[in-house]
Design a protein around this motif. Structure first.
Motif, PDB file in Angstrom:
ATOM      1  N   UNK A  10       0.863  -1.244   0.136  1.00  0.00           N
ATOM      2  CA  UNK A  10       0.082   0.121  -0.004  1.00  0.00           C
ATOM      3  C   UNK A  10       0.953   1.236   0.153  1.00  0.00           C
ATOM      4  N   UNK A  11       0.690   2.048  -1.083  1.00  0.00           N
ATOM      5  CA  UNK A  11       1.538   3.339  -1.070  1.00  0.00           C
ATOM      6  C   UNK A  11       0.716   4.388  -0.671  1.00  0.00           C
ATOM      7  N   UNK A  12       1.078   5.379  -0.001  1.00  0.00           N
ATOM      8  CA  UNK A  12       0.290   6.541   0.533  1.00  0.00           C
ATOM      9  C   UNK A  12       1.317   7.703  -0.208  1.00  0.00           C
ATOM     10  N   UNK A  13       0.603   8.408  -1.240  1.00  0.00           N
ATOM     11  CA  UNK A  13       1.104   9.420  -1.613  1.00  0.00           C
ATOM     12  C   UNK A  13       0.627  10.809  -0.906  1.00  0.00           C
ATOM     13  N   UNK A  14       1.599  11.602  -0.697  1.00  0.00           N
ATOM     14  CA  UNK A  14       1.283  12.902  -0.191  1.00  0.00           C
ATOM     15  C   UNK A  14       1.083  14.036  -1.150  1.00  0.00           C
ATOM     16  N   UNK A  15      -0.109  14.702  -1.169  1.00  0.00           N
ATOM     17  CA  UNK A  15      -0.102  15.872  -1.986  1.00  0.00           C
ATOM     18  C   UNK A  15       0.275  17.107  -1.208  1.00  0.00           C
ATOM     19  N   UNK A  16       1.488  17.799  -1.459  1.00  0.00           N
ATOM     20  CA  UNK A  16       2.088  18.580  -0.549  1.00  0.00           C
ATOM     21  C   UNK A  16       1.273  19.995  -0.265  1.00  0.00           C
ATOM     22  N   UNK A  28      -3.254   9.995  -0.507  1.00  0.00           N
ATOM     23  CA  UNK A  28      -3.992   9.107  -1.234  1.00  0.00           C
ATOM     24  C   UNK A  28      -3.495   7.746  -1.309  1.00  0.00           C
ATOM     25  N   UNK A  29      -4.299   6.714  -1.016  1.00  0.00           N
ATOM     26  CA  UNK A  29      -3.853   5.589  -0.631  1.00  0.00           C
ATOM     27  C   UNK A  29      -3.778   4.604  -1.748  1.00  0.00           C
ATOM     28  N   UNK A  30      -2.834   3.878  -2.454  1.00  0.00           N
ATOM     29  CA  UNK A  30      -2.996   3.116  -3.394  1.00  0.00           C
ATOM     30  C   UNK A  30      -2.391   1.789  -3.120  1.00  0.00           C
ATOM     31  N   UNK A  31      -3.327   0.537  -3.336  1.00  0.00           N
ATOM     32  CA  UNK A  31      -2.809  -0.755  -3.117  1.00  0.00           C
ATOM     33  C   UNK A  31      -2.146  -1.190  -4.505  1.00  0.00           C
ATOM     34  N   UNK A  32      -1.170  -1.571  -4.507  1.00  0.00           N
ATOM     35  CA  UNK A  32      -0.362  -2.150  -5.745  1.00  0.00           C
ATOM     36  C   UNK A  32       0.032  -3.591  -5.504  1.00  0.00           C
ATOM     37  N   UNK A  33      -0.311  -4.462  -6.639  1.00  0.00           N
ATOM     38  CA  UNK A  33      -0.213  -5.921  -6.562  1.00  0.00           C
ATOM     39  C   UNK A  33       1.103  -6.133  -7.463  1.00  0.00           C
ATOM     40  N   UNK A  34       1.474  -7.403  -7.059  1.00  0.00           N
ATOM     41  CA  UNK A  34       2.597  -8.140  -8.120  1.00  0.00           C
ATOM     42  C   UNK A  34       3.948  -7.018  -7.901  1.00  0.00           C
ATOM     43  N   UNK A  35       3.996  -6.826  -6.699  1.00  0.00           N
ATOM     44  CA  UNK A  35       5.562  -6.125  -6.314  1.00  0.00           C
ATOM     45  C   UNK A  35       6.545  -6.762  -5.678  1.00  0.00           C
ATOM     46  N   UNK A  36       7.461  -6.321  -5.682  1.00  0.00           N
ATOM     47  CA  UNK A  36       8.770  -7.144  -5.193  1.00  0.00           C
ATOM     48  C   UNK A  36       8.913  -6.366  -3.802  1.00  0.00           C
ATOM     49  N   UNK A  37       9.114  -6.689  -2.735  1.00  0.00           N
ATOM     50  CA  UNK A  37       9.167  -6.252  -1.333  1.00  0.00           C
ATOM     51  C   UNK A  37      10.374  -6.992  -0.555  1.00  0.00           C
ATOM     52  N   UNK A  88       9.629  11.602  -2.242  1.00  0.00           N
ATOM     53  CA  UNK A  88      10.203  11.206  -0.964  1.00  0.00           C
ATOM     54  C   UNK A  88       9.283  11.646  -0.018  1.00  0.00           C
ATOM     55  N   UNK A  89       9.319  11.035   1.024  1.00  0.00           N
ATOM     56  CA  UNK A  89       8.458  11.181   2.204  1.00  0.00           C
ATOM     57  C   UNK A  89       7.168  10.449   1.973  1.00  0.00           C
ATOM     58  N   UNK A  90       6.928   9.755   0.996  1.00  0.00           N
ATOM     59  CA  UNK A  90       5.751   8.945   1.051  1.00  0.00           C
ATOM     60  C   UNK A  90       5.802   7.778   1.748  1.00  0.00           C
ATOM     61  N   UNK A  91       4.766   6.935   2.111  1.00  0.00           N
ATOM     62  CA  UNK A  91       4.940   5.965   3.021  1.00  0.00           C
ATOM     63  C   UNK A  91       4.491   4.565   2.293  1.00  0.00           C
ATOM     64  N   UNK A  92       5.157   3.699   2.556  1.00  0.00           N
ATOM     65  CA  UNK A  92       4.856   2.322   2.121  1.00  0.00           C
ATOM     66  C   UNK A  92       4.731   1.224   3.286  1.00  0.00           C
ATOM     67  N   UNK A  93       3.605   0.632   3.051  1.00  0.00           N
ATOM     68  CA  UNK A  93       3.139  -0.395   4.088  1.00  0.00           C
ATOM     69  C   UNK A  93       3.103  -1.750   3.286  1.00  0.00           C
ATOM     70  N   UNK A  94       3.790  -3.095   3.692  1.00  0.00           N
ATOM     71  CA  UNK A  94       3.629  -4.107   3.262  1.00  0.00           C
ATOM     72  C   UNK A  94       2.103  -4.848   3.342  1.00  0.00           C
ATOM     73  N   UNK A  95       1.592  -5.225   2.449  1.00  0.00           N
ATOM     74  CA  UNK A  95       0.288  -5.764   2.407  1.00  0.00           C
ATOM     75  C   UNK A  95      -0.629  -4.805   2.034  1.00  0.00           C
ATOM     76  N   UNK A  96      -2.093  -5.047   2.013  1.00  0.00           N
ATOM     77  CA  UNK A  96      -3.095  -4.378   1.942  1.00  0.00           C
ATOM     78  C   UNK A  96      -3.702  -3.480   3.114  1.00  0.00           C
ATOM     79  N   UNK A  97      -3.262  -2.401   3.243  1.00  0.00           N
ATOM     80  CA  UNK A  97      -3.638  -1.784   4.571  1.00  0.00           C
ATOM     81  C   UNK A  97      -4.842  -0.888   4.245  1.00  0.00           C
ATOM     82  N   UNK A  98      -5.821  -0.758   5.227  1.00  0.00           N
ATOM     83  CA  UNK A  98      -7.035   0.072   5.284  1.00  0.00           C
ATOM     84  C   UNK A  98      -6.879   1.205   5.852  1.00  0.00           C
ATOM     85  N   UNK A  99      -5.628   1.540   6.474  1.00  0.00           N
ATOM     86  CA  UNK A  99      -5.499   2.814   7.292  1.00  0.00           C
ATOM     87  C   UNK A  99      -5.516   3.930   6.258  1.00  0.00           C
TER      88      UNK A  99
END
Length: 142
Positions: A10-16, A28-37, A88-99
């Motif tokens: 789950x990638x969280x992009x920040x609009x500054x 903005x939360x984006x769930x991305x599949x088929x990634x390498x972690x 830079x400073x975006x957040x990545x969470x491993x898995x499908x986060x609902x936060x």
């Protein structure tokens, strides 16, 4: 497709705030599949003291759903939700986060990040590897 690209992030992009009409950050939360972690603990030793540090690497296959930050920031909110970017400073969470990151108490970026550690990191390195001849991808590190 590389068989190592089998993880969901789950990638969280920040609009500054500077690019936002109300001059506030928006996430903005984006769930991305088929990634390498990959998350690993490395020992850092400078000869005087040693400490352990988590190192994170994510690779996202090249996607039509990606837009460079400058283009992404100019989209309307509903459109911005359909695309991801990398900053830079975006957040990545491993898995499908609902936060949700809303900025209110309990849902601030730092609080969500801390709740999800050690399976989460703040992006400190970005590489667009879509110009290479094979296995085109975006790389995020932290």
């Amino acid at each position: 497709m590389n068989p190592n690209y089998n993880q969901t992030i789950t990638l969280y992009n920040c609009l500054k705030a500077a690019g936002s009409p109300d001059k506030k950050e928006h996430w903005f939360r984006h769930t991305l599949n088929s990634c390498y972690y990959k998350a690993e603990i490395v020992r850092m030793d400078n000869g005087t003291n040693a400490k352990q540090q988590n190192i994170y690497t994510v690779r996202i296959p090249a996607s039509q759903g990606y837009k460079p930050y400058r283009e992404w920031a100019q989209l309307a909110n509903e459109e911005r939700s359909r695309y991801f970017t990398m900053s830079l400073d975006d957040i990545v969470i491993h898995g499908n986060s609902k936060e949700e990151i809303t900025g209110v108490s309990g849902q601030a970026a730092a609080q969500v990040l801390n709740r999800c550690k050690p399976d989460a990191f703040r992006v400190t390195a970005i590489s667009d590897n879509t110009k290479i001849p094979y296995e085109k991808h975006y790389r995020l590190g932290g």
